[in-house]
Design a protein around this motif. Structure first.
Motif, mmCIF file in Angstrom:
data_model
loop_
_atom_site.group_PDB
_atom_site.id
_atom_site.type_symbol
_atom_site.label_atom_id
_atom_site.label_comp_id
_atom_site.label_asym_id
_atom_site.label_seq_id
_atom_site.Cartn_x
_atom_site.Cartn_y
_atom_site.Cartn_z
ATOM 1 N N ASN A 112 0.826 -1.209 0.000
ATOM 2 C CA ASN A 112 0.000 0.000 0.000
ATOM 3 C C ASN A 112 0.855 1.251 0.000
ATOM 4 O OD1 ASN A 112 -2.765 -0.436 -0.192
ATOM 5 N ND2 ASN A 112 -2.734 -1.481 1.773
ATOM 6 N N LEU A 113 1.949 1.180 0.762
ATOM 7 C CA LEU A 113 2.851 2.323 0.854
ATOM 8 C C LEU A 113 3.487 2.614 -0.498
ATOM 9 C CD1 LEU A 113 3.748 4.019 3.281
ATOM 10 C CD2 LEU A 113 5.808 2.624 3.376
ATOM 11 N N ALA A 114 3.759 1.543 -1.256
ATOM 12 C CA ALA A 114 4.499 1.722 -2.508
ATOM 13 C C ALA A 114 3.605 2.199 -3.642
ATOM 14 C CB ALA A 114 5.165 0.408 -2.896
ATOM 15 N N LEU A 115 2.293 2.001 -3.489
ATOM 16 C CA LEU A 115 1.403 2.312 -4.626
ATOM 17 C C LEU A 115 1.541 3.740 -5.139
ATOM 18 C CD1 LEU A 115 -1.985 0.457 -4.174
ATOM 19 C CD2 LEU A 115 -0.232 0.158 -5.915
ATOM 20 N N PRO A 116 1.401 4.771 -4.275
ATOM 21 C CA PRO A 116 1.515 6.125 -4.816
ATOM 22 C C PRO A 116 2.901 6.439 -5.362
ATOM 23 C CG PRO A 116 1.339 6.168 -2.433
ATOM 24 C CD PRO A 116 1.074 4.785 -2.857
ATOM 25 N N ILE A 117 3.935 5.830 -4.749
ATOM 26 C CA ILE A 117 5.296 6.122 -5.229
ATOM 27 C C ILE A 117 5.506 5.525 -6.608
ATOM 28 C CG2 ILE A 117 7.741 5.968 -4.674
ATOM 29 C CD1 ILE A 117 6.885 5.375 -1.790
ATOM 30 N N SER A 118 5.042 4.250 -6.787
ATOM 31 C CA SER A 118 5.300 3.636 -8.084
ATOM 32 C C SER A 118 4.433 4.254 -9.176
ATOM 33 C CB SER A 118 5.130 2.120 -8.036
ATOM 34 O OG SER A 118 4.244 1.728 -7.059
ATOM 35 N N ALA A 119 3.318 4.919 -8.776
ATOM 36 C CA ALA A 119 2.517 5.598 -9.787
ATOM 37 C C ALA A 119 3.293 6.765 -10.396
ATOM 38 C CB ALA A 119 1.220 6.101 -9.166
ATOM 39 N N ILE A 124 10.126 0.474 -16.258
ATOM 40 C CA ILE A 124 9.328 -0.722 -16.507
ATOM 41 C C ILE A 124 9.221 -1.581 -15.249
ATOM 42 C CG2 ILE A 124 9.846 -0.912 -18.965
ATOM 43 C CD1 ILE A 124 11.684 -3.302 -18.131
ATOM 44 N N THR A 125 10.070 -1.294 -14.259
ATOM 45 C CA THR A 125 10.105 -2.156 -13.079
ATOM 46 C C THR A 125 9.302 -1.570 -11.930
ATOM 47 O OG1 THR A 125 12.133 -1.027 -12.569
ATOM 48 C CG2 THR A 125 12.323 -3.180 -13.570
ATOM 49 N N LYS A 126 8.464 -0.585 -12.215
ATOM 50 C CA LYS A 126 7.845 0.146 -11.110
ATOM 51 C C LYS A 126 6.943 -0.723 -10.242
ATOM 52 C CE LYS A 126 4.209 1.783 -14.134
ATOM 53 N NZ LYS A 126 3.510 2.930 -14.666
ATOM 54 N N SER A 127 6.361 -1.785 -10.817
ATOM 55 C CA SER A 127 5.450 -2.590 -10.006
ATOM 56 C C SER A 127 6.192 -3.401 -8.956
ATOM 57 C CB SER A 127 4.632 -3.518 -10.892
ATOM 58 O OG SER A 127 5.471 -4.424 -11.531
ATOM 59 N N THR A 128 7.529 -3.449 -9.041
ATOM 60 C CA THR A 128 8.275 -4.251 -8.068
ATOM 61 C C THR A 128 8.702 -3.445 -6.853
ATOM 62 O OG1 THR A 128 10.246 -3.797 -9.320
ATOM 63 C CG2 THR A 128 9.138 -5.858 -9.771
ATOM 64 N N LEU A 129 8.407 -2.153 -6.858
ATOM 65 C CA LEU A 129 8.840 -1.320 -5.731
ATOM 66 C C LEU A 129 8.226 -1.807 -4.418
ATOM 67 C CD1 LEU A 129 10.507 1.158 -5.034
ATOM 68 C CD2 LEU A 129 8.447 2.515 -5.240
ATOM 69 N N GLY A 130 6.958 -2.198 -4.476
ATOM 70 C CA GLY A 130 6.294 -2.698 -3.276
ATOM 71 C C GLY A 130 6.991 -3.929 -2.737
#
Lengths: 218, 317
Positions: A112-119, A124-130
């Motif tokens: 949840n914490l990573a969602l706004p940051i990765s947006a 291409i790897t943004k979904s892995t930040l969480g």
């Protein structure tokens, strides 16, 4: 989503899986082996990111990760275990199923914490930040819930793995100077830890860090 | 529903009920090979069943009708469960009316009845087995549900036929969430079918048995039906695994000429799965009963992680 993105997602999931396996592990030698596997996956996923984004300095960091975290540090830790003769089972403060349940909670929190940051991120790897964040938190929890010094150090090293993965997934890696600096820090840190292990054991006849709490009374 | 799909359903039902002991025989044979024993042959389960059907049934004096009807209920519900799963083709009348949640319900029905029947006669072994079975299954069920939900979240449907259709007949995409779910499913499969890390199907040791303790009071045709039902259960679980994780080759709607290929692929997949199961059972040791919650907790954790990674990806991408 293209093939490289899928591959990186797969590696990210494996990283998370290994974090949980480390959290659940009772044997110290297997803990070290899992740490080595985590480093290998980190290295391969960095390689894939480097290949797909044409960032040449990432090749160096992948190689550095391979040398340092897959070969050198596990070897060092194995040697330390042999020298200190500490093949005991890992002791935990909370029992393992509870630890795993708290782990799920941490993962939900991290995602949840990573969602706004990765947006905000455009890689291409943004979904892995969480997942990277979850790995950091899980390693952090491993440091908290383990009683002996060696698993805590492994937790620290795994946390560094997570941070490195977060860096590659959010911004295609830090500048080379920072990465080299961190690698050196980890190297020196693990040497110091090794020396500390011997000193702690000489002073207290044990690697249980609860003995160190007495120090604050004096 | 027309006659062709109906005949397909009947064909699959006959296939499942006749091939299930063969699968069990194959698993036992593989295990014997790996443990350097000479195998009894893959047709041994049929011989066991035939022997049991010829014997006279003995019932305890205080056995209630529940005890006598349970083997039939068990057999029918396992058969029904296996009939819902798309084994060789998607075009089944039964699996369009029910979904995976109903499937879990059917398994639960059989489990409740066998646990009740085990306690019915009042021997201590039966009660012990029933309690242990309930412990294992109440932990395994949420993990199984989570595995199904992961697959359902990908294909936006809880119907197994739709899941197979989406996974097998659309563009190939790597799903890390399905990898988590697959590992969790294998763990649940081992626990639910009384396989080695949780239970050992081939011992009658008081300390270790779970499933065997429940059926100690059964004999002859009742025992045969229960044994056959557990073979069908194993078959059903493995084919659910295929439908969720290896759906390639299952014939789509109206693809009649794909059926022979589907059969051949099914045999290959079953042989591989049986071999893998035997391998897993040969390399792992049986867990203490109090470690079983940890084992199944891990399965639940993996399934939850699967569903979480799926939502992480879809919400960002």
């Amino acid at each position: 989503m293209n093939m490289q993105g899928q591959l990186i997602d797969l590696f990210a999931s494996l990283l998370l899986l290994i974090s949980f396996a480390m959290l659940a592990q009772r044997r110290i030698l297997r803990l070290i082996n899992l740490f080595a596997w985590q480093g290998l996956i980190l290295s391969v996923s960095t390689l894939v990111v480097a290949w797909s984004s044409h960032q040449h300095h990432l090749y160096y960091s992948a190689g550095l990760t391979l040398l340092l975290k897959v070969i050198f540090l596990p070897w060092l830790l194995h040697r330390l275990i042999r020298k200190l003769d500490i093949k005991w089972d890992v002791e935990t403060l909370i029992n393992i199923p509870t630890t795993m349940l708290i782990g799920i909670g941490l993962v939900v929190f991290a995602f949840n914490l990573a969602l706004p940051i990765s947006a905000l991120s455009a890689t291409i790897t943004k979904s892995t930040l969480g997942i990277a964040l979850a790995t950091v938190l899980l390693s952090f929890m491993m440091m908290i819930t383990r009683r002996k010094a060696v698993p805590q150090v492994i937790g620290f090293l795994a946390m560094e793995n997570g941070l490195f993965f977060a860096a590659t997934s959010a911004t295609y890696g830090m500048p080379m100077v920072v990465e080299l600096g961190i690698a050196l820090d980890v190297l020196v840190g693990s040497f110091i830890f090794g020396i500390f292990f011997f000193h702690i054991r000489e002073t207290f006849d044990s690697l249980d860090i609860k003995h160190m709490e007495k120090l604050k009374e004096d | 529903m027309n006659t062709s799909t109906l005949s397909l359903q009947l064909l699959q039902n006959m296939l499942v009920v006749l091939a299930a002991p063969l699968l069990l025989g194959w698993v036992n044979t593989c295990r014997a090979w790996m443990q350097s024993r000479s195998a009894a042959g893959i047709f041994q389960p049929y011989r066991n069943l035939a022997k049991l059907f010829q014997k006279d049934a003995v019932l305890a004096h205080n056995a209630s009708p529940l005890f006598r009807y349970t083997p039939y209920i068990l057999f029918v519900s396992m058969w029904l469960a296996a009939a819902m799963v798309p084994v060789i083709a998607v075009d089944l009348p039964l699996s369009t009316v029910v979904d995976v949640i109903a499937l879990v319900g059917v398994f639960a029905l059989a489990r409740v009845f066998i646990a009740l029947a085990a306690m019915d006669v009042g021997t201590s072994f039966g009660t012990l087995g029933a309690r242990r079975e309930m412990l294992v299954s109440f932990l395994a069920e949420p993990a199984l549900m989570m595995v199904f939900f992961t697959a359902a979240a990908i294909s936006h449907s809880t119907s197994l036929t739709t899941i197979v259709g989406v996974l097998a007949h659309k563009e190939f995409v790597l799903h890390p969430s399905l990898a988590f779910a697959a590992i969790a499913f294998i763990m649940v499969l081992l626990a639910e079918n009384a396989r080695i890390p949780v239970d050992n199907p081939s011992t009658h040791l008081e300390l270790t048995m779970i499933h065997e303790a429940m059926i100690l009071e059964y004999s002859a045709r009742h025992l045969a039906l229960i044994e056959w039902a557990s073979a069908i259960k194993l078959f059903a679980y493995i084919t659910i695994g295929f439908a969720l994780f290896l759906p390639w080759g299952i014939a789509g709607v109206g693809e009649w000429n794909a059926l022979p290929l589907a059969l051949v692929l099914l045999v290959i997949k079953l042989a591989a799965a049986g071999f893998g199961l035997a391998l897993l059972e040969s390399v792992s040791a049986k867990l203490r009963i109090f470690r079983a919650p940890e084992f199944l907790g891990t399965a639940f954790l993996l399934a939850v992680l699967g569903i979480l990674t799926h939502f992480l990806r879809t919400s960002v991408a």
